[in-house]
Each structure stands twice: as C-alpha cells, then as structure tokens.
Design an enzyme around this catalytic site. Structure first.
Site, PDB file in Angstrom:
ATOM      1  N   LEU A  28       4.290 -11.886   3.466  1.00  0.00           N
ATOM      2  CA  LEU A  28       3.621 -10.726   2.874  1.00  0.00           C
ATOM      3  C   LEU A  28       3.501  -9.683   3.987  1.00  0.00           C
ATOM      4  CD1 LEU A  28       1.948  -9.113   0.797  1.00  0.00           C
ATOM      5  CD2 LEU A  28      -0.046 -10.445   1.488  1.00  0.00           C
ATOM      6  N   GLU A  29       4.042  -8.483   3.730  1.00  0.00           N
ATOM      7  CA  GLU A  29       3.968  -7.391   4.704  1.00  0.00           C
ATOM      8  C   GLU A  29       2.865  -6.436   4.244  1.00  0.00           C
ATOM      9  OE1 GLU A  29       7.150  -4.385   6.843  1.00  0.00           O
ATOM     10  OE2 GLU A  29       7.422  -4.793   4.717  1.00  0.00           O
ATOM     11  N   ILE A  30       1.821  -6.318   5.038  1.00  0.00           N
ATOM     12  CA  ILE A  30       0.702  -5.430   4.696  1.00  0.00           C
ATOM     13  C   ILE A  30       0.851  -4.143   5.494  1.00  0.00           C
ATOM     14  CG2 ILE A  30      -1.814  -5.153   4.929  1.00  0.00           C
ATOM     15  CD1 ILE A  30      -2.092  -8.050   4.040  1.00  0.00           C
ATOM     16  N   THR A  80      10.172  -4.265   7.400  1.00  0.00           N
ATOM     17  CA  THR A  80      11.245  -5.137   6.868  1.00  0.00           C
ATOM     18  C   THR A  80      12.372  -4.342   6.217  1.00  0.00           C
ATOM     19  OG1 THR A  80       9.902  -5.455   4.884  1.00  0.00           O
ATOM     20  CG2 THR A  80       9.802  -7.188   6.549  1.00  0.00           C
TER      21      THR A  80
END
Length: 757
Positions: free
Chosen positions: A503-505, A541
């Site tokens: 998960l990229e926050i 990403t």
C-alpha cells in the site's frame, strides 16, 4: 507410628526440589534473561522469553542459556523429563536471530553458527530424558528445528499456531539439522514441499503430516485472557505427556496412516528417490530460472543425507548454510525482510480515533478488493456504486474472495457469513454520516474525483478522512476542491488487492500527521506492507514503472516479439514478463498513465510510441480483462497464445533497431536502468524518504526481482559507476531518457557511497 527420623529423606527431597526451583528462576549466581525453568514434580518446565521483544529468536544468548539449563536438567536426578514452552503466548520460537548471520564476515563464520546449532540440537535429540515441545504460536525456522529434535510435540489447535521452514525465503536453508530430520519425520515429498516453499503449516495439518503428535484445543476467556489460559492448559497437558513418556505409559512410536506407509515404502527404493530428486530439481529450475541458489542447495543437502548418511548430510548442511549466508541473493532477501518489518510499523504513532466504519466508493475491481481486505479484518464496510449491476458485481467479488478461503479451509462458512454481515452495499450516501474514512476508487479522471469529493464532504462527519486510490493523479490536485485539505490523503492499492501486499500512502503539504497516522493504521489492519511518499505526478511506484513501460513499447517496436520480451524480463528475475505486465495493468490504464506523466515530465518519459497502445485500445485489445492484449486469455487455459491481431499494429509502428544497443543483455539493461534511475531521482527529489521504502515499494508493488533486493540495493551491488556507464551508452543513441540523475552520478563518483550501509 513413624519415628521422627523417617521424615528426614522426604524433607531433604523437598529441599532439593526447592533448591532446583530457586536456581531455575533467578538465583543471584545464575541470572538468566532469556531462558528460565522450574520443576513441577519430576518434570522440568523450560520457558523461552527473549526480553524486550514480541517474539523469541534463537540468539547467541538464548542458545547459551538453553544449553546451560539443559545440562542442569540432565544432571539433576530428581528430574525425569522436560517440557519446552514459551512465556509469550503468540510465539514458540520465530527462528534464528538474523543479526547473527549478518554480523558474520565470512562463510566459515556462518558455517560455525550452523555447527553450533547442530551440536545443541543433536544433544537434545539424544536426550536420556524425554523432552516435549509445547507449541503455541509461531514455530518457524530454528524454532521448528528445536521442536523436531525433541522426542514429542504438542501444539495448540489455533490459527496463530503455525509451523514452517521459511529459510528459503531469506536465501538460506535450515541450518541446525532441519534438512536431515524433517524428511525422516514427514517423508521426502512433504519435507521438500515445506523447505522449498517456506509455507506455514497449520497445527491440524501438522498433526496429519506427523510433524506434531498431539493437539490441544484453545480455551476461551475466564479470569485470565484466552491466550494465557490456553498456554497454561498446554503446559498442564505437556507435563502429563512428559511424565507418560518417562514412565513409558505414552509411546513415542507414531501410528502412520496407509498413505504415509506406502510413501515410506516407495521412498525406500533408490530408483524412486532419484526420480523425486529429478522431478523436484526440474520444477525448481523452471520456477527460479537458476536465480536463487538456496532451493537447489536444499535438494543437494537432503539428497546427501539420505544417500550418504547423517554425517555427510550434516557436514554439507553447515557448509552450504555458510556459503548461502554470504551470497548477494541472501543479503538482498534479508534486506527485504528487514524492510518489511520496518514498513509494518506506524511511524506517525497512534491516530486520535480508530477507523471503525470504512466507506468505499466504486465497486469495481479495486473498490471491491479494498472492501474485501477491510471487512475481512473486522471493519464495518460500506460499498457504494452508482448502478445496481456494478454494485452486485463488486459484492459478488467480495463473496468469491472470502469463499475461496472457505474452500482452502482457512475460514468456515459461518465465519465467512459473519464477516459479510459487516458489509453493506448501497447506491446512495446513506450512513456516510457514520463513516470514519472514505476511500474512493472511481475512474482516473480529475473531474470525476472532484465531483465525488464534493458530494462526500457534504455528508461525512468532521473527523472523517477522504482517501483517494489514484495511481498517478497528484493528491494536491484532487484536494484542491476540498474544504478540509488536511483530511485528504492518497492510498494507492495494487491489483489484485487481496493478493498484492503493498500500500503506497501519499501525503501532501497540507495532510495532517493524524490523517497520515489513520491511513497507515487502516493499511496495517488490512495486512499491508506500507510505504509513505510525498505527493507528485505518479508518486513513487507509477513513476518508476512508467519509463520502463515506455521502453518495453520501444523494444516491441524494434521488432522483439512479446514472448521474447517476456523471456528476457523473467530471466532477469521479474516474476511477470514485461509484455504480460502491460496486459495485466490494462493497456488503456497504461496509455492513460503514459500520457499523463509525459505531460508532467516531458521528453524524459518518452520511449515507444504511445499511439501503438492507443491503436490496441481502439481494437479492444485492453489486456487480460478484455481477454485480448499482446496475448489471448481464456478461462481455464494456462498456456496463452500470442494475439495474432497484434501483428498488423506492430508492423505499422515498427522502427529499426540499433544493433549496438539491442543484444539480449542490452534490452534487459535498458528496461532496468530506466526503472532504477527514476527510483533514485524520486529519492533525490524527496518524494521518497529513504532507500528501504523504495526497495519495498518496487519489489512488493511492481515485481522488481526480489533476488536483487530492489532498485537501491541493486545499484549498490551492480555499482553506480557501471550503471552510469550503461546509461551513457544508451544516452548516445536515445538521448535524455537515459541521462543519469545527479544522485546516481554522485554515488558513482565515490565508490564508498552506498544507499544501504
């Protein structure tokens, strides 16, 4: 009447027992911090408890204290048997202390660690007094090796109780006798399956395999917590069995089932064993492409022990353990392990308010996936879409995902239905007033994002957070129409959400620390590995992936066919071929991202002609989701054929290849250097806060080869100067797209500079 004198022996015996108890706990002479024991009747109960840690690991200190304790038990005539148990309910022993391996400077030092472990467990195996391993929680790696060296194993029938040999996932092999004991205990096929996959085995399956002798049902709550009550009950049962083993009322002999007997009989035939080795080697070669040395070493060590005897097996085990410990692959995988641990912590601390109710906007593939991983972890979840058809499809996807767990027996149908009862599907904003967080997963269009943000803000409570699951649109642009930009954040999930760990926050300059803390807390509850990055087009990403995708299209235009492109990328270590990757992402999504990021970054993000992908979209070749992309996808058909409909498009956009930069190695390096350079540039610009998160994001979100450890570890290993030289060569042909960034040039100037110390 007894004379007073007749009581003396009994008193002495009691005093002796009391003295032993005293020594075991914490006598001033022997102050132990990791292992303690007390004596109950004639059974010594040995407790593992690594201080200041949630788990027990086989550190040097624990091993030294354990050896000392066992020697005391063996020389104490009052003790007839022993029980090994953990003082931590959720963990028996989680494995060896990885720091011990990392501290070694040579393979001989790593081999020495293996030999010390082998010696300690050989003494345990030959124990004159029966020893029972009482297992509750994780029993992995060195922990399992301890358990299988004991004479008997009892485990709690609990979801948290898992047994396994995950060493292969760190580029290692079981180094304390596991490669020799496990095949004899569970049979060759099952032992290979465990050691080559590193998968966890639940207690009930372990019992069927012969890995565990008895199961204990966990207890519910009472005066104490269920965990404490269960571990006390486990201890009581283990003491009974330890006494039984000592007085021979319990047999160590296993009653093997028919299948196990037939397997053992077959494995006793040399020809059959050779066929098994051959088959397993072939499978490993196919899956690892020879990029991971550990699996083949495991096969060799097991084979040596079975064919040449124990002594040869143990010797080769320690030797290979030493060699593997110094390989770049093991260092890369251990680096990723440390990174995962780091990315499973909330660096923003505890949020002021826990998210109890989560609303998801959009019931498509991503929205339904987010809803599934949320409701599965006990969050009340609202799933909203604008049409009944889309909503039904999303709800069906969640049901299927949970039902697959029922088929695999990791959930009961009752548990599935209980979980689903926490999810409501709706077409309006009813109950959004109770939401603590809203995650939107609507189409990648800034005007649609603005529209839903305004609608949501009109109905949610003041504390509610608005998160966007965009893969490339800057969060600052989305938040521009918000009345409360401090409550807006990016939460970029990866497809399929229930399988992809990352998960990229994304935080903007206006996102409050509490909003970030809440987003990370939700991600951790969903079981995600989390990286937190700054806002910007493509974040981290998508920004790394886009230049590589552009280069893949150029390589295809230069005449390399999709199958060849896939072979070149998988032989480098990417789990998914490069052309297949575009099909998986979706050709329309890849086109959209390529155009957006080209606008943001200009010429540097160019490569292949984006019109090629637009032509694919026009023909309906959208990738896997449409059944056609570079390949043809059919339900239940594993071997995909190349989509011949692509021939005309590839011919139309064909460009001449320059032979100086078109060898197989050049094609691989063109893809990889663009990825690595962009990753380093995001660190240079402050989008990424550290190389560890960069490596984790690339491996767990984008499939960067795990054996290389991520773009930053790869740059350290390959050498920044060599990367710069490669890029200069390609820059001469293709221009600015291969210009190395300043940080990479700085690293190249000074060979002592590394991203990872």
């Amino acid at each position: 009447m007894c004379s007073p004198g007749s009581k003396v022996p009994a008193v002495l015996s009691m005093m002796k027992c009391y003295a032993c108890r005293n020594i075991s706990s914490s006598s001033p002479l022997k102050s132990r911090t990791h292992v303690s024991y007390d004596i109950k009747g004639d059974v010594a109960v040995v407790r593992f408890n690594s201080p200041n840690s949630k788990v027990n690991t086989l550190s040097k200190q624990l091993q030294a204290e354990f050896t000392e304790v066992m020697n005391e038990i063996w020389t104490n005539d009052a003790v007839k048997s022993a029980v090994l148990i953990s003082a931590k309910p959720g963990c028996f022993i989680a494995g060896a202390d990885i720091n011990m391996i990392e501290a070694c400077k040579s393979s001989q030092e790593v081999s020495q660690l293996s030999q010390e472990g082998q010696k300690m467990l050989a003494d345990l195996e030959k124990s004159p007094k029966p020893i029972v391993a009482a297992i509750s929680g994780s029993c992995l790696g060195g922990g399992l090796e301890v358990a299988i060296a004991c004479q008997y194993r009892i485990a709690t029938k609990d979801k948290k109780t898992v047994l396994g040999t995950p060493e292969v996932l760190l580029g290692l092999l079981p180094g304390a006798g596991g490669t020799q004991r496990l095949p004899k205990m569970v049979g060759l096929p099952a032992a290979f399956d465990m050691m080559l996959t590193g998968k966890n085995i639940r207690a009930d399956k372990a019992k069927k395999m012969g890995l565990v002798d008895q199961l204990v049902d966990p207890l519910g709550p009472g005066i104490k917590s269920p965990e404490e009550r269960t571990i006390e009950y486990l201890e009581e049962v283990a003491i009974i069995f330890a006494k039984g083993l000592a007085n021979k009322s319990v047999s160590q002999k296993k009653n093997k089932g028919l299948i196990q007997k037939v397997t053992d009989y077959a494995m006793a035939i040399p020809f059959v064993r050779q066929q098994v080795y051959k088959m397993v080697e072939g499978k490993v070669q196919k899956q690892t492409k020879g990029l991971y040395p550990a699996p083949l070493n495991i096969i060799e060590v097991v084979k040596t022990g079975l064919e040449q005897g124990n002594e040869a097996g143990y010797l080769l085990e320690s030797q290979k353990f030493g060699e593997l410990g110094m390989t770049p692959e093991s260092k890369a995988l251990i680096g990723l392990y440390h990174g995962q641990v780091q990315c499973k912590k909330n660096k923003f601390g505890q949020p002021k308010q826990q998210v109890q109710t989560l609303a998801v906007l959009g019931a498509g593939l991503m929205g339904a996936g987010i809803a599934q991983v949320s409701v599965d972890k006990g969050m009340k979840t609202i799933l909203k879409d604008t049409t009944l058809q889309a909503l039904s499809r999303g709800q069906q996807q969640v049901y299927k995902g949970l039902n697959d767990k029922v088929k695999k027996r990791s959930l009961t149908s009752f548990e599935r239905d209980m979980i689903l009862s926490n999810m409501t599907g709706q077409l309006d904003y009813k109950d959004f007033s109770k939401a603590d967080m809203v995650i939107e997963a609507v189409f990648e269009d800034i005007s649609i994002k603005h529209k839903v943000l305004k609608e949501v803000e009109a109905v949610i409570p003041p504390h509610c957070i608005f998160a966007s699951n965009t893969s490339a649109l800057p969060i600052g642009q989305i938040a521009a129409t918000s009345k409360r930009p401090e409550k807006v954040i990016g939460m970029h999930y990866f497809s399929p959400v229930d399988k992809m760990q990352l998960l990229e926050i994304i935080t903007t300059d206006k996102t409050s620390p509490d909003t970030a803390a809440s987003a990370v807390a939700v991600g951790l509850r969903q079981g995600k590995v989390i990286i937190v990055v700054k806002d910007g087009p493509g974040f981290y990403t998508t920004r790394c992936l886009a230049p590589m995708l552009a280069e893949i299209v150029r390589v295809l235009q230069e005449g390399t066919d999709p199958k060849k492109v896939d072979t070149l990328s998988t032989s480098f270590g990417f789990p998914v071929g490069a052309a297949t990757l575009i099909d998986e992402v979706g050709v329309d999504v890849a086109t959209h991202v390529a155009e957006d990021l080209s606008k943001a970054f200009g010429e540097r993000f160019k490569g292949g002609n984006v019109e090629l992908m637009k032509a694919m979209v026009d023909k309906g070749f959208l990738g896997r989701k449409a059944g056609k992309g570079f390949y043809i996808y059919q339900e239940g058909v594993k071997n995909r054929s190349v989509n011949t409909g692509m021939d005309e498009i590839l011919e139309r956009f064909k460009i001449p290849a320059n032979p100086e930069v078109s060898t197989e190695e050049d094609i691989q390096m063109r893809l990889v250097t663009r990825f690595v350079n962009e990753a380093v540039l995001t660190l240079q610009e402050g989008i990424l806060s550290n190389p560890v998160e960069g490596d984790i994001g690339a491996v767990f979100g984008l499939g960067f080869p795990p054996c290389l450890g991520g773009p930053f570890r790869y740059a350290d290993y390959y050498g920044a100067q060599r990367l710069v030289d490669r890029m200069r060569k390609y820059e001469d042909v293709y221009g600015i797209q291969f210009t190395p960034c300043q940080l990479l040039l700085d690293q190249a100037k000074d060979s002592s500079r590394k991203f990872h110390k």
